[in-house]
Enzyme design. Structure first.
Site, mmCIF file in Angstrom:
data_model
loop_
_atom_site.group_PDB
_atom_site.id
_atom_site.type_symbol
_atom_site.label_atom_id
_atom_site.label_comp_id
_atom_site.label_asym_id
_atom_site.label_seq_id
_atom_site.Cartn_x
_atom_site.Cartn_y
_atom_site.Cartn_z
ATOM 1 N N TYR A 101 1.030 -1.193 0.109
ATOM 2 C CA TYR A 101 -0.182 -0.414 0.139
ATOM 3 C C TYR A 101 1.127 1.028 -0.481
ATOM 4 O O TYR A 101 0.914 2.328 -0.630
ATOM 5 C CB TYR A 101 -0.715 -0.081 1.026
ATOM 6 C CG TYR A 101 -2.156 -1.111 0.891
ATOM 7 C CD1 TYR A 101 -3.565 -0.614 0.667
ATOM 8 C CD2 TYR A 101 -1.700 -2.302 1.039
ATOM 9 C CE1 TYR A 101 -4.395 -1.183 0.508
ATOM 10 C CE2 TYR A 101 -3.129 -3.989 1.593
ATOM 11 C CZ TYR A 101 -3.813 -3.144 0.723
ATOM 12 O OH TYR A 101 -5.147 -3.639 0.822
ATOM 13 N N ASN A 124 -12.608 -0.071 -5.099
ATOM 14 C CA ASN A 124 -12.936 -0.449 -6.661
ATOM 15 C C ASN A 124 -13.262 -1.398 -6.602
ATOM 16 O O ASN A 124 -13.940 -2.561 -6.291
ATOM 17 C CB ASN A 124 -10.633 -1.153 -6.889
ATOM 18 C CG ASN A 124 -11.401 -1.989 -8.378
ATOM 19 O OD1 ASN A 124 -11.885 -1.642 -9.185
ATOM 20 N ND2 ASN A 124 -10.095 -3.009 -8.663
ATOM 21 N N CYS A 132 -6.824 -5.226 -7.600
ATOM 22 C CA CYS A 132 -6.369 -4.902 -6.254
ATOM 23 C C CYS A 132 -6.068 -5.166 -5.854
ATOM 24 O O CYS A 132 -5.474 -5.410 -4.674
ATOM 25 C CB CYS A 132 -7.352 -3.865 -5.752
ATOM 26 S SG CYS A 132 -8.996 -4.660 -5.806
ATOM 27 N N HIS A 133 -6.354 -6.838 -5.835
ATOM 28 C CA HIS A 133 -5.752 -7.161 -5.038
ATOM 29 C C HIS A 133 -4.472 -7.861 -5.386
ATOM 30 O O HIS A 133 -3.791 -8.267 -4.743
ATOM 31 C CB HIS A 133 -6.052 -8.952 -5.801
ATOM 32 C CG HIS A 133 -5.729 -9.412 -6.666
ATOM 33 N ND1 HIS A 133 -6.945 -8.580 -8.283
ATOM 34 C CD2 HIS A 133 -4.920 -10.147 -7.879
ATOM 35 C CE1 HIS A 133 -6.021 -9.006 -9.496
ATOM 36 N NE2 HIS A 133 -4.794 -10.158 -9.181
ATOM 37 N N GLU A 159 -1.699 -15.619 -9.895
ATOM 38 C CA GLU A 159 -0.864 -14.962 -10.468
ATOM 39 C C GLU A 159 0.554 -15.926 -10.395
ATOM 40 O O GLU A 159 1.126 -14.946 -10.355
ATOM 41 C CB GLU A 159 -1.317 -13.801 -10.345
ATOM 42 C CG GLU A 159 -2.342 -13.357 -10.531
ATOM 43 C CD GLU A 159 -2.568 -12.181 -11.131
ATOM 44 O OE1 GLU A 159 -1.814 -11.587 -10.334
ATOM 45 O OE2 GLU A 159 -3.793 -12.106 -10.931
#
Length: 164
Positions: A101, A124, A132-133, A159
């Site tokens: 962040y 979001n 945003c993850h 991912e």
């Protein structure tokens, strides 16, 4: 007018929403900041919103199958200028990478705006598409996600992003 479909996914049913201009929402079941679909309607077949919703569902399926790392559906995001700038910067975080962040606030040019940046990230409206993850705690821990921490962990693992 906002049109929607419900679409199954490995992280539960997704509510995908679109206007004539673009996709305006991808929400999980029990999404923290989702205000409900009052006034929305199911997409009319062969309309532009229906085509956008189908395209989005296909791209999400490809993402979950490991065949897509970016999305190219048009977006129609409602938010303040600040929120839209935070969301635009989220889209520049590459697949398989993460930032904290604090790093995200620095990328926006205002390290002191950490709380405001965190709040905007949490609001979001197009989860997964605007990733945003990919924003995690400074320690590398999975923190804060409107769709729930288990979903965030799932998306990061999908991912190949290592987290605590």
């Amino acid at each position: 007018m906002i049109y929607y479909i419900e679409h199954p996914s490995p992280v539960g049913s997704l509510l995908i929403a679109a206007t004539e201009a673009g996709v305006c929402g991808v929400y999980f079941e029990e999404h923290k900041h989702f205000k409900g679909k009052e006034g929305w309607q199911m997409a009319v077949p062969s309309s532009r919103p229906a085509q956008l919703l189908a395209q989005t569902a296909t791209q999400l399926d490809e993402y979950f199958a490991g065949k897509r790392t970016t999305f190219d559906v048009p977006l129609d995001l409602a938010g303040t200028d600040f929120q839209r700038s935070v969301w635009a910067e989220l889209s520049s975080i590459p697949f398989g990478k993460s930032v904290s962040y604090a790093q995200h606030a620095q990328r926006l040019g205002n390290a002191k705006a950490l709380r405001a940046v965190g709040s905007a990230i949490g609001k979001n409206p197009v989860s997964i598409i605007v990733p945003c993850h990919r924003v995690i705690g400074s320690s590398g821990a999975v923190t804060g996600y409107a769709g729930g921490l288990e979903r965030k962990r799932f998306l990061l693992a999908l991912e190949g992003t290592a987290v605590k």
